[in-house]
Motif scaffolding. Structure first.
Motif, short mmCIF file in Angstrom:
data_model
loop_
_atom_site.label_atom_id
_atom_site.label_comp_id
_atom_site.label_asym_id
_atom_site.label_seq_id
_atom_site.Cartn_x
_atom_site.Cartn_y
_atom_site.Cartn_z
N ILE A 155 0.83 -1.39 -0.03
CA ILE A 155 -0.14 0.10 0.03
C ILE A 155 0.97 1.21 0.11
CG2 ILE A 155 -1.63 1.34 1.35
CD1 ILE A 155 -2.91 -1.26 2.35
N THR A 156 1.83 1.24 1.01
CA THR A 156 2.81 2.39 0.93
C THR A 156 3.33 2.60 -0.56
OG1 THR A 156 3.05 1.96 3.29
CG2 THR A 156 4.59 3.48 2.12
N MET A 157 3.69 1.49 -1.15
CA MET A 157 4.63 1.67 -2.42
C MET A 157 3.53 2.10 -3.40
SD MET A 157 7.98 0.95 -2.31
CE MET A 157 8.18 0.76 -3.85
N ALA A 158 2.27 1.71 -3.38
CA ALA A 158 1.30 2.04 -4.33
C ALA A 158 1.01 3.54 -4.22
CB ALA A 158 0.04 1.32 -4.01
N VAL A 159 0.91 4.10 -2.90
CA VAL A 159 0.57 5.48 -2.69
C VAL A 159 1.64 6.43 -3.16
CG1 VAL A 159 0.21 7.37 -1.13
CG2 VAL A 159 -0.97 4.92 -0.80
N SER A 160 2.99 5.80 -2.82
CA SER A 160 4.10 6.72 -3.31
C SER A 160 4.31 6.94 -4.82
CB SER A 160 5.53 5.97 -2.72
OG SER A 160 6.73 6.63 -3.29
N ALA B 192 8.74 -7.99 -5.69
CA ALA B 192 7.39 -8.35 -6.03
C ALA B 192 6.31 -7.24 -5.19
CB ALA B 192 7.15 -9.95 -5.24
N ALA B 193 6.63 -7.05 -4.25
CA ALA B 193 5.73 -6.32 -3.44
C ALA B 193 5.87 -4.86 -4.17
CB ALA B 193 6.40 -5.90 -1.99
N GLY B 194 7.08 -4.34 -4.60
CA GLY B 194 7.12 -3.08 -5.31
C GLY B 194 6.39 -3.08 -6.51
N VAL B 195 6.50 -4.34 -7.45
CA VAL B 195 5.68 -4.29 -8.76
C VAL B 195 4.35 -4.36 -8.39
CG1 VAL B 195 5.31 -5.88 -10.57
CG2 VAL B 195 7.55 -5.35 -9.92
N ILE B 196 3.86 -4.88 -7.45
CA ILE B 196 2.45 -4.94 -7.12
C ILE B 196 1.80 -3.59 -6.75
CG2 ILE B 196 0.57 -5.98 -5.42
CD1 ILE B 196 2.12 -8.46 -5.12
N GLY B 197 2.81 -3.02 -6.06
CA GLY B 197 2.38 -1.59 -5.59
C GLY B 197 2.35 -0.81 -6.77
N ALA B 198 3.06 -0.82 -7.62
CA ALA B 198 3.29 -0.24 -9.00
C ALA B 198 1.99 -0.38 -9.93
CB ALA B 198 4.48 -0.32 -9.60
N LEU B 199 1.56 -1.72 -9.86
CA LEU B 199 0.24 -2.01 -10.53
C LEU B 199 -0.90 -1.44 -9.95
CD1 LEU B 199 0.82 -5.76 -11.46
CD2 LEU B 199 1.17 -3.95 -12.91
N LEU B 200 -0.93 -1.25 -8.66
CA LEU B 200 -2.18 -0.68 -7.91
C LEU B 200 -1.94 0.90 -8.03
CD1 LEU B 200 -2.17 -2.54 -4.50
CD2 LEU B 200 -3.71 -2.87 -6.34
N GLY B 201 -0.80 1.45 -8.24
CA GLY B 201 -0.65 2.70 -8.37
C GLY B 201 -1.05 2.99 -9.76
N PHE B 202 -0.73 2.16 -10.91
CA PHE B 202 -1.03 2.65 -12.10
C PHE B 202 -2.64 2.53 -12.38
CE2 PHE B 202 -2.01 0.58 -16.50
CZ PHE B 202 -1.42 1.88 -17.28
N GLY B 203 -3.36 1.46 -11.56
CA GLY B 203 -4.75 1.33 -11.80
C GLY B 203 -5.43 2.54 -11.33
N ILE B 204 -4.90 3.15 -10.09
CA ILE B 204 -5.34 4.38 -9.80
C ILE B 204 -5.42 5.60 -10.79
CG2 ILE B 204 -5.11 6.23 -7.73
CD1 ILE B 204 -4.17 4.06 -6.05
N PRO C 184 5.33 1.16 -17.33
CA PRO C 184 6.85 0.55 -17.07
C PRO C 184 7.75 1.41 -16.20
CG PRO C 184 6.40 1.51 -19.38
CD PRO C 184 5.09 1.43 -18.63
N PHE C 185 7.41 2.75 -16.14
CA PHE C 185 8.01 3.65 -15.43
C PHE C 185 7.89 3.38 -13.88
CE2 PHE C 185 7.73 7.92 -13.17
CZ PHE C 185 9.32 8.26 -13.16
N MET C 186 6.46 3.36 -13.54
CA MET C 186 6.33 2.93 -12.15
C MET C 186 6.77 1.56 -11.84
SD MET C 186 2.50 4.85 -12.30
CE MET C 186 2.13 4.19 -10.46
N ALA C 187 6.46 0.48 -12.92
CA ALA C 187 7.08 -0.67 -12.26
C ALA C 187 8.56 -0.82 -12.05
CB ALA C 187 6.44 -1.77 -13.41
N GLY C 188 9.34 -0.07 -13.06
CA GLY C 188 10.58 -0.17 -12.83
C GLY C 188 11.15 0.87 -11.61
N ALA C 189 10.67 1.82 -11.50
CA ALA C 189 10.89 2.48 -10.04
C ALA C 189 10.67 1.82 -8.99
CB ALA C 189 10.37 3.89 -10.30
N GLY C 190 9.60 1.05 -8.79
CA GLY C 190 9.01 0.31 -7.61
C GLY C 190 9.96 -0.97 -7.63
N ALA C 191 10.20 -1.56 -8.65
CA ALA C 191 11.41 -2.68 -8.60
C ALA C 191 12.64 -2.30 -8.04
CB ALA C 191 11.16 -3.60 -9.98
N LEU C 192 13.00 -1.35 -8.91
CA LEU C 192 14.51 -0.97 -8.58
C LEU C 192 14.77 -0.37 -7.18
CD1 LEU C 192 17.57 -0.39 -9.76
CD2 LEU C 192 16.46 2.04 -10.38
#
Length: 291
Positions: free
Chosen positions: A26-31, A222-234, A267-275
């Motif tokens: 959730i924190t990663m998604a919001v960020s 994995a947590a970062g990528v899932i957070g990125a997917l949730l953030g992208f959905g938002i 890809p920008f958010m997923a890459g940033a979250g994963a990295l």
């Protein structure tokens, strides 16, 4: 076999600390949502500048007592001016039509204004908008001219507000990113501590650091990528229901937010979250494995 072991450990790790995992996601998604929104705002502001500056006009307002001779002299001067790409005369009646269209939602104001109260003007498009000062010097003191107004002065105020909003959203994203980094680090520490005996045995039998670290790092990724997917959905929901929905009438002065820019955020958010998650987890484990 090693890959299967690493993946199984990732799933076990995510489930073992499920509450902290959910909090990290959730924190990663919001960020990442804030980061993606600020990136979209940056791209949108640049597109707006390119669009409006390409279509910008200089308004040369005429005095109320301007006569036909002065008006014709200005018309001839504009026609032969090398700075001018195109121009047109906006009469009082045309000015009234534009005023009525612009303020159609306030009928009392529209009814209180007549054509005689509005000034005539030449609407001039320059070949190079940066040469506004040269144009203004030529015509500011010409007979019949009341004022020369560059629309860029108004646009710069709008873009100044957009830049401020962009900066605020970026600062919020950075603050949330710091919170996410701390949460990722704490989660990895807890996970590593819960498996300290297993890690110690693996080190005794000669397992490499990367083999020990891999499940923990991939768990954070994995947590970062899932957070990125949730953030992208938002962001997608925000475009569909806010930008293109409830706020459509309020944003009609803005250039449309394209789906290309929105999809670019995935890809920008997923890459940033994963990295960010991988680097944080690896750094945390480096300190842990030195003990």
């Amino acid at each position: 076999m090693r890959v299967k072991y690493v993946l199984s450990e990732v799933l076990v790790g995510l489930w073992r600390n499920v509450t902290m995992t959910i909090a990290m996601i959730i924190t990663m998604a919001v960020s990442l949502t804030m980061l993606g929104a600020s990136a979209l705002l940056y791209l949108q502001a640049n597109e707006m500048k390119d669009y409006y500056y390409a279509n910008i006009e200089v308004a040369m307002f005429l005095k109320s007592d301007v006569n036909d001779e002065q008006r014709q002299a200005l018309d001839q001067q504009l026609r032969s001016d090398d700075l001018v790409q195109d121009y047109q005369l906006e009469t009082k009646d045309k000015a009234l039509e534009k005023f009525q269209t612009l303020w159609r939602d306030t009928p009392d104001l529209v009814n209180s204004v007549s054509a005689e109260q509005l000034p005539e003007s030449f609407r001039v498009k320059l070949k190079n908008p940066e040469q506004y000062e040269d144009f203004a010097v030529k015509y500011r003191d010409a007979e019949g001219v009341d004022e020369v107004l560059d629309q860029r002065e108004l646009l710069e105020k709008v873009f100044g507000i957009l830049n401020s909003v962009q900066t605020m959203s970026l600062i919020a994203a950075i603050v949330m990113a710091i919170a996410a980094l701390m949460l990722v680090g704490n989660t990895i520490q807890v996970a590593a501590y819960s498996k300290r005996r297993e890690v110690a045995v693996m080190k005794l039998v000669g397992a490499s650091n990367w083999f020990i670290q891999a499940p923990f790092v991939l768990e954070a990724v994995a947590a970062g990528v899932i957070g990125a997917l949730l953030g992208f959905g938002i962001l997608v929901l925000g475009k569909v229901f806010l930008i293109d929905g409830a706020l459509q009438d309020l944003t009609n002065l803005l250039t449309p937010l394209s789906w290309d820019n929105v999809l670019l955020m995935l890809p920008f958010m997923a890459g940033a979250g994963a990295l960010v998650s991988a680097v944080t987890a690896w750094t945390t484990l480096r300190f842990y494995l030195r003990v």
